[in-house]
Design an enzyme around this catalytic site. Structure first.
Site, mmCIF file in Angstrom:
data_model
loop_
_atom_site.group_PDB
_atom_site.id
_atom_site.type_symbol
_atom_site.label_atom_id
_atom_site.label_comp_id
_atom_site.label_asym_id
_atom_site.label_seq_id
_atom_site.Cartn_x
_atom_site.Cartn_y
_atom_site.Cartn_z
ATOM 1 N N LYS A 113 0.897 -1.321 0.010
ATOM 2 C CA LYS A 113 0.010 -0.019 -0.123
ATOM 3 C C LYS A 113 0.970 1.264 0.028
ATOM 4 C CE LYS A 113 -4.000 0.058 2.726
ATOM 5 N NZ LYS A 113 -4.730 -0.189 3.776
HETATM 6 C C1 E4P Z 1 -8.133 0.191 4.371
HETATM 7 O O1 E4P Z 1 -7.346 -0.194 3.488
HETATM 8 C C2 E4P Z 1 -8.210 1.352 5.257
HETATM 9 O O2 E4P Z 1 -6.936 1.603 5.402
HETATM 10 C C3 E4P Z 1 -9.238 1.453 5.847
HETATM 11 O O3 E4P Z 1 -10.492 1.254 5.321
HETATM 12 C C4 E4P Z 1 -9.648 2.876 6.717
HETATM 13 O O4 E4P Z 1 -10.905 2.852 7.060
HETATM 14 P P1 E4P Z 1 -10.996 3.778 8.101
HETATM 15 O O5 E4P Z 1 -11.379 5.133 7.743
HETATM 16 O O6 E4P Z 1 -12.209 3.368 9.251
HETATM 17 O O7 E4P Z 1 -9.672 4.092 9.133
#
Ligand code: E4P
Length: 294
Positions: A113
């Site tokens: 990522k």
């Molecule tokens: C996934 O890849 C993201 O990091 C995650 O869905 C973020 O979610 P949040 O906005 O609840 O922290």
């Protein structure tokens, strides 16, 4: 257990292998997993270490992260496990790539990522040239998704882009509209970028991701448990979604932009204040587990 598997792949959004296993037993399968620095900081083992007074060195933090994803890796299907590089606002693409290369070697089904920033996009471009699978995170605009497409064109592997639904909802914008707009824009594409609906907060978000034919959705364990508790409903032909805030007021529609996916990725305006805010939050959560500021 779920009998009719949706076409949208379901990923667990978390940082705890025991949770992934619990959800796998509940649903019958888990296609993949996404992690991020905030979720890793909340991992029960890391929390236990911190509670006992043992903050981690950055090397220990990395080793813990590796152990966590190595435990999750065999539990999930072909959507893989997304592992996020540690990047602040000044981290250069080359440094992200070096981290990404290492993380990619941890497990056979890794996705690295990177944030939807100029440096993140540069790191992604270099990564796909090295056949490293990528998941472009903290996506809050259609322009960022267009840039992801253009920067990773030619990738042999599918590339993920993660629009963050809940965080847009939080500031009064209908985050699902971003997923809808990106899907619409990619109708005229070569299909190498898959949409991964992220920051999912409730079952309605999940059903809308299904209805929009998002290729993937990453979902907190709690939301998947809520969905299981009501018998795994699926959106029918009459399913209509319109985002509302906690008081039931309609969220602002995000208008569709006509963008040319054939333009160079650098020509798209990548700036979004939620991307910047998101990076700062990940840095803060990561540093909260460390002995001293990294
Ligand atoms: C996934 O890849 C993201 O990091 C995650 O869905 C973020 O979610 P949040 O906005 O609840 O922290």
């Amino acid at each position: 257990m779920l009998t009719n598997r949706p076409r949208t792949k379901i990923l667990v959004d978390g940082g705890d292998p025991n949770e992934t296993l619990r959800i796998k037993n509940l649903i019958g399968f888990v296609d993949g997993q996404t992690t991020n620095p905030s979720l890793i900081a909340k991992n029960p083992e890391i929390q236990r270490l911190i509670a006992s007074g043992h903050k981690l060195s950055s090397r220990e933090e990395k080793e813990e992260y590796q152990k966590i994803v190595q435990s999750i890796s065999p539990l999930v299907g072909d959507a893989g496990v997304s592992i996020e590089v540690f990047a602040d606002l000044s981290t250069r693409a080359e440094e992200m790539l070096a981290q990404g290369q290492e993380m990619f070697s941890w497990i056979p089904n890794a996705y690295v990522k990177y944030p939807c920033t100029h440096e993140g996009l540069r790191a992604a471009q270099m990564s796909v040239e090295k056949s490293i699978r990528v998941n472009m995170t903290l996506c809050f605009s259609q322009k960022q998704a267009a840039a992801v497409y253009a920067a990773t064109k030619g990738s042999k592997e599918s590339v993920y882009v993660s629009p963050f639904v809940g965080r847009l909802d939080d500031r009064g914008e209908d985050g699902m509209e971003l997923v809808r707009n990106i899907k619409e824009m990619y109708k005229h594409s070569d299909g190498h970028v898959h949409v991964l609906a992220a920051s999912i907060r409730n079952v309605n978000h999940l059903l809308c991701a299904f209805a929009l034919s998002s290729e993937l959705a990453t979902v907190p364990g709690k939301v998947l448990e809520d969905w299981a508790a009501i018998g795994f409903p699926m959106p029918d032909r009459d399913f209509r979604y319109r985002g509302v805030d906690t008081s039931g007021n309609l969220l602002k529609v995000i208008p569709y932009e006509k963008l040319d996916l054939n333009l160079p990725w650098e020509s798209f305006d990548l700036a979004h204040e939620l991307t910047t805010k998101g990076i700062k939050k990940f840095v803060a959560d990561y540093q909260s587990t460390l002995k001293r500021s990294a």
